[in-house]
Design a protein around this motif. Structure first.
Motif, mmCIF file in Angstrom:
data_model
loop_
_atom_site.group_PDB
_atom_site.id
_atom_site.type_symbol
_atom_site.label_atom_id
_atom_site.label_comp_id
_atom_site.label_asym_id
_atom_site.label_seq_id
_atom_site.Cartn_x
_atom_site.Cartn_y
_atom_site.Cartn_z
ATOM 1 N N GLU A 78 6.284 1.159 27.951
ATOM 2 C CA GLU A 78 6.762 0.460 29.148
ATOM 3 C C GLU A 78 8.268 0.648 29.334
ATOM 4 O O GLU A 78 8.747 0.921 30.432
ATOM 5 C CB GLU A 78 6.430 -1.023 29.014
ATOM 6 C CG GLU A 78 6.428 -1.778 30.297
ATOM 7 C CD GLU A 78 5.872 -3.177 30.111
ATOM 8 O OE1 GLU A 78 6.641 -4.123 30.364
ATOM 9 O OE2 GLU A 78 4.710 -3.315 29.712
ATOM 10 N N LYS A 79 9.025 0.500 28.247
ATOM 11 C CA LYS A 79 10.487 0.645 28.311
ATOM 12 C C LYS A 79 10.873 2.063 28.723
ATOM 13 O O LYS A 79 11.725 2.263 29.585
ATOM 14 C CB LYS A 79 11.098 0.282 26.958
ATOM 15 C CG LYS A 79 12.616 0.318 26.911
ATOM 16 C CD LYS A 79 13.100 -0.169 25.544
ATOM 17 C CE LYS A 79 14.591 -0.295 25.454
ATOM 18 N NZ LYS A 79 15.330 0.949 25.566
ATOM 19 N N LEU A 80 10.248 3.058 28.112
ATOM 20 C CA LEU A 80 10.564 4.450 28.458
ATOM 21 C C LEU A 80 10.190 4.755 29.905
ATOM 22 O O LEU A 80 10.959 5.400 30.617
ATOM 23 C CB LEU A 80 9.845 5.405 27.503
ATOM 24 C CG LEU A 80 10.426 5.474 26.093
ATOM 25 C CD1 LEU A 80 9.464 6.190 25.159
ATOM 26 C CD2 LEU A 80 11.777 6.154 26.101
ATOM 27 N N HIS A 100 14.314 0.017 18.499
ATOM 28 C CA HIS A 100 14.398 -1.264 19.194
ATOM 29 C C HIS A 100 13.385 -2.297 18.700
ATOM 30 O O HIS A 100 13.271 -3.367 19.300
ATOM 31 C CB HIS A 100 14.237 -1.043 20.702
ATOM 32 C CG HIS A 100 15.307 -0.162 21.265
ATOM 33 N ND1 HIS A 100 16.613 -0.569 21.411
ATOM 34 C CD2 HIS A 100 15.273 1.122 21.682
ATOM 35 C CE1 HIS A 100 17.336 0.418 21.902
ATOM 36 N NE2 HIS A 100 16.548 1.464 22.073
ATOM 37 N N GLU A 120 5.008 -1.629 24.247
ATOM 38 C CA GLU A 120 6.356 -2.018 24.712
ATOM 39 C C GLU A 120 7.259 -0.792 24.845
ATOM 40 O O GLU A 120 8.029 -0.679 25.799
ATOM 41 C CB GLU A 120 6.988 -3.025 23.754
ATOM 42 C CG GLU A 120 6.345 -4.384 23.774
ATOM 43 C CD GLU A 120 6.829 -5.292 22.649
ATOM 44 O OE1 GLU A 120 6.719 -6.514 22.820
ATOM 45 O OE2 GLU A 120 7.300 -4.785 21.603
ATOM 46 N N ALA A 121 7.169 0.128 23.883
ATOM 47 C CA ALA A 121 7.979 1.346 23.934
ATOM 48 C C ALA A 121 7.588 2.201 25.136
ATOM 49 O O ALA A 121 8.458 2.733 25.837
ATOM 50 C CB ALA A 121 7.830 2.142 22.638
ATOM 51 N N ARG A 173 10.040 2.697 32.386
ATOM 52 C CA ARG A 173 10.995 1.992 33.258
ATOM 53 C C ARG A 173 12.354 2.699 33.260
ATOM 54 O O ARG A 173 12.933 2.953 34.307
ATOM 55 C CB ARG A 173 11.130 0.541 32.790
ATOM 56 C CG ARG A 173 11.971 -0.338 33.669
ATOM 57 C CD ARG A 173 11.993 -1.790 33.186
ATOM 58 N NE ARG A 173 12.481 -1.927 31.822
ATOM 59 C CZ ARG A 173 11.730 -2.238 30.763
ATOM 60 N NH1 ARG A 173 10.440 -2.461 30.891
ATOM 61 N NH2 ARG A 173 12.261 -2.343 29.559
ATOM 62 N N GLU A 174 12.873 3.028 32.095
ATOM 63 C CA GLU A 174 14.195 3.622 31.992
ATOM 64 C C GLU A 174 14.252 5.059 32.475
ATOM 65 O O GLU A 174 15.307 5.536 32.881
ATOM 66 C CB GLU A 174 14.705 3.528 30.562
ATOM 67 C CG GLU A 174 15.014 2.104 30.159
ATOM 68 C CD GLU A 174 15.483 1.973 28.723
ATOM 69 O OE1 GLU A 174 15.499 2.967 27.978
ATOM 70 O OE2 GLU A 174 15.843 0.837 28.351
ATOM 71 N N LEU A 219 10.058 -2.256 18.769
ATOM 72 C CA LEU A 219 9.047 -2.463 19.801
ATOM 73 C C LEU A 219 7.661 -2.073 19.319
ATOM 74 O O LEU A 219 7.511 -1.214 18.438
ATOM 75 C CB LEU A 219 9.378 -1.604 21.032
ATOM 76 C CG LEU A 219 10.735 -1.830 21.683
ATOM 77 C CD1 LEU A 219 10.965 -0.783 22.772
ATOM 78 C CD2 LEU A 219 10.822 -3.226 22.260
ATOM 79 N N GLU A 227 11.913 5.282 19.875
ATOM 80 C CA GLU A 227 12.173 4.083 20.681
ATOM 81 C C GLU A 227 11.599 2.839 19.998
ATOM 82 O O GLU A 227 12.246 1.793 19.941
ATOM 83 C CB GLU A 227 11.558 4.273 22.073
ATOM 84 C CG GLU A 227 12.068 3.346 23.106
ATOM 85 C CD GLU A 227 13.471 3.664 23.605
ATOM 86 O OE1 GLU A 227 14.035 2.795 24.285
ATOM 87 O OE2 GLU A 227 14.023 4.742 23.334
ATOM 88 N N GLN A 228 10.401 2.951 19.450
ATOM 89 C CA GLN A 228 9.783 1.836 18.725
ATOM 90 C C GLN A 228 10.646 1.408 17.546
ATOM 91 O O GLN A 228 10.953 0.233 17.390
ATOM 92 C CB GLN A 228 8.412 2.248 18.177
ATOM 93 C CG GLN A 228 7.296 2.243 19.164
ATOM 94 C CD GLN A 228 5.993 2.593 18.471
ATOM 95 O OE1 GLN A 228 5.579 3.740 18.480
ATOM 96 N NE2 GLN A 228 5.373 1.607 17.858
#
Length: 96
Positions: free
Chosen positions: A87-89, A78, A84-85, A91-92, A80, A74-75
């Motif tokens: 947080e994104k994971l 994107h 940030e990675a 959330r998603e 990140l 993910e990092q």
């Protein structure tokens, strides 16, 4: 409380993650699988990009992109930072 890296790794099954992240790639067996075209360079030939359905690791034998888990993927994919990675994971994948 925000999930940490261990929470993310426990909650996200690597085959499920890669089925979403790489939807055109049929993942069939345990361990290293053909990951389709590498998302990190202008790849036009399958076979050099692999994902590990047990650990979440990935490796491209053409461009050298590699990581040990879905967070690293993910990092890299994107651009990140590690937080940030996470947080994104979270959330998603509905972990928050």
């Amino acid at each position: 409380m925000k999930p940490n890296a261990n929470d993310i790794k426990r909650a996200i099954n690597p085959p499920d993650y890669y089925r979403v992240a790489l939807p055109d790639v049929p993942l069939k067996r345990i361990g290293w699988n053909d990951g389709g075209l590498c998302p990190f360079h202008g790849d036009n030939e399958r076979g050099s990009f692999r994902v590990n359905t047990q650990t979440g690791g990935f490796k491209c034998f053409s461009c050298g992109a590699a990581g040990g888990d879905v967070i690293a993927f993910e990092q890299k994919r994107h651009g990140l930072t590690f937080p940030e990675a996470l947080e994104k994971l979270a959330r998603e994948w509905w972990l928050t």
